[in-house]
Design an enzyme around this catalytic site. Sequence first.
Site, PDB file in Angstrom:
ATOM      1  N   ASP A  70     -34.419 -26.461  20.829  1.00 25.21           N
ATOM      2  CA  ASP A  70     -35.216 -26.500  22.046  1.00 25.21           C
ATOM      3  C   ASP A  70     -35.066 -25.176  22.777  1.00 25.21           C
ATOM      4  OD1 ASP A  70     -32.959 -26.638  23.671  1.00 25.21           O
ATOM      5  OD2 ASP A  70     -33.427 -28.587  24.503  1.00 25.21           O
ATOM      6  N   ASN A  78     -41.821 -23.296  33.796  1.00 25.31           N
ATOM      7  CA  ASN A  78     -42.848 -24.050  34.518  1.00 25.31           C
ATOM      8  C   ASN A  78     -42.648 -23.958  36.028  1.00 25.31           C
ATOM      9  OD1 ASN A  78     -44.127 -24.934  32.181  1.00 25.31           O
ATOM     10  ND2 ASN A  78     -42.901 -26.783  32.055  1.00 25.31           N
ATOM     11  N   ASP A  87     -46.913 -23.216  28.730  1.00 29.72           N
ATOM     12  CA  ASP A  87     -47.740 -23.413  27.532  1.00 29.72           C
ATOM     13  C   ASP A  87     -47.736 -22.174  26.648  1.00 29.72           C
ATOM     14  OD1 ASP A  87     -48.346 -25.955  28.420  1.00 29.72           O
ATOM     15  OD2 ASP A  87     -50.422 -25.483  28.983  1.00 29.72           O
ATOM     16  N   ASP A 113     -40.266 -29.376  24.837  1.00 29.82           N
ATOM     17  CA  ASP A 113     -39.881 -28.061  24.310  1.00 29.82           C
ATOM     18  C   ASP A 113     -38.946 -28.197  23.114  1.00 29.82           C
ATOM     19  OD1 ASP A 113     -37.830 -29.029  26.026  1.00 29.82           O
ATOM     20  OD2 ASP A 113     -36.985 -27.023  26.161  1.00 29.82           O
TER      21      ASP A 113
END
Length: 194
Positions: A70, A78, A87, A113
């Site tokens: 991850d 974010n 994104d 993620d």
Amino acid sequence: AHVNAGYPAKIADQASNAIENARLYSEIQQLAILDDLTGLYNRRGLAIFGKREVERAIRFNRDLSILFMDIDDFKLFNDRYSYSTGDEVLRTLAGCLRANLRETDVISRYGGDEFVILLPETNKISAYEISERLRNAIYTLGINANGKKLRISISTGIYSRQKLDKDLESMIESAGEQLHVAKNMGKNRVAMKE
């Protein structure tokens, strides 16, 4: 002859509709196994192709390693920048994975993620080397956000198939446990059970 004059056209229309329906069905099937943001396999795709790889590894007594990774501190991308930056991070990572892995490897976005990669014919030593190569490649990439170059780092857990392993889910879970070890070691790390 006049009565049946339109008959070939109707057959052609029906054939054309059947071909279009088959194409759409195939497209829908593809979408059902692909993550729309990254183009990688989603969990369903991983389950389908992963099961096949596990069965093959068992049947032929072959090596199979799983990477569970991850993105470190993904929530910050974010929160600090934007969801579109998040994104972009995911798409950039997916592109890097595709560029640095073999076509025979099963690369999937597991959720959020998290990514799970199956490496057929790969023992744990090779899996570790591949994981380190990916970690370095991703870290050197970086992405641009609001004029700033952001670094992406990943943590990865590795699990290599043992003789008694029979199912994909428990192998993924074991790789996930190693991911937690990597995170606890300070992130931007690779961990595997000795």
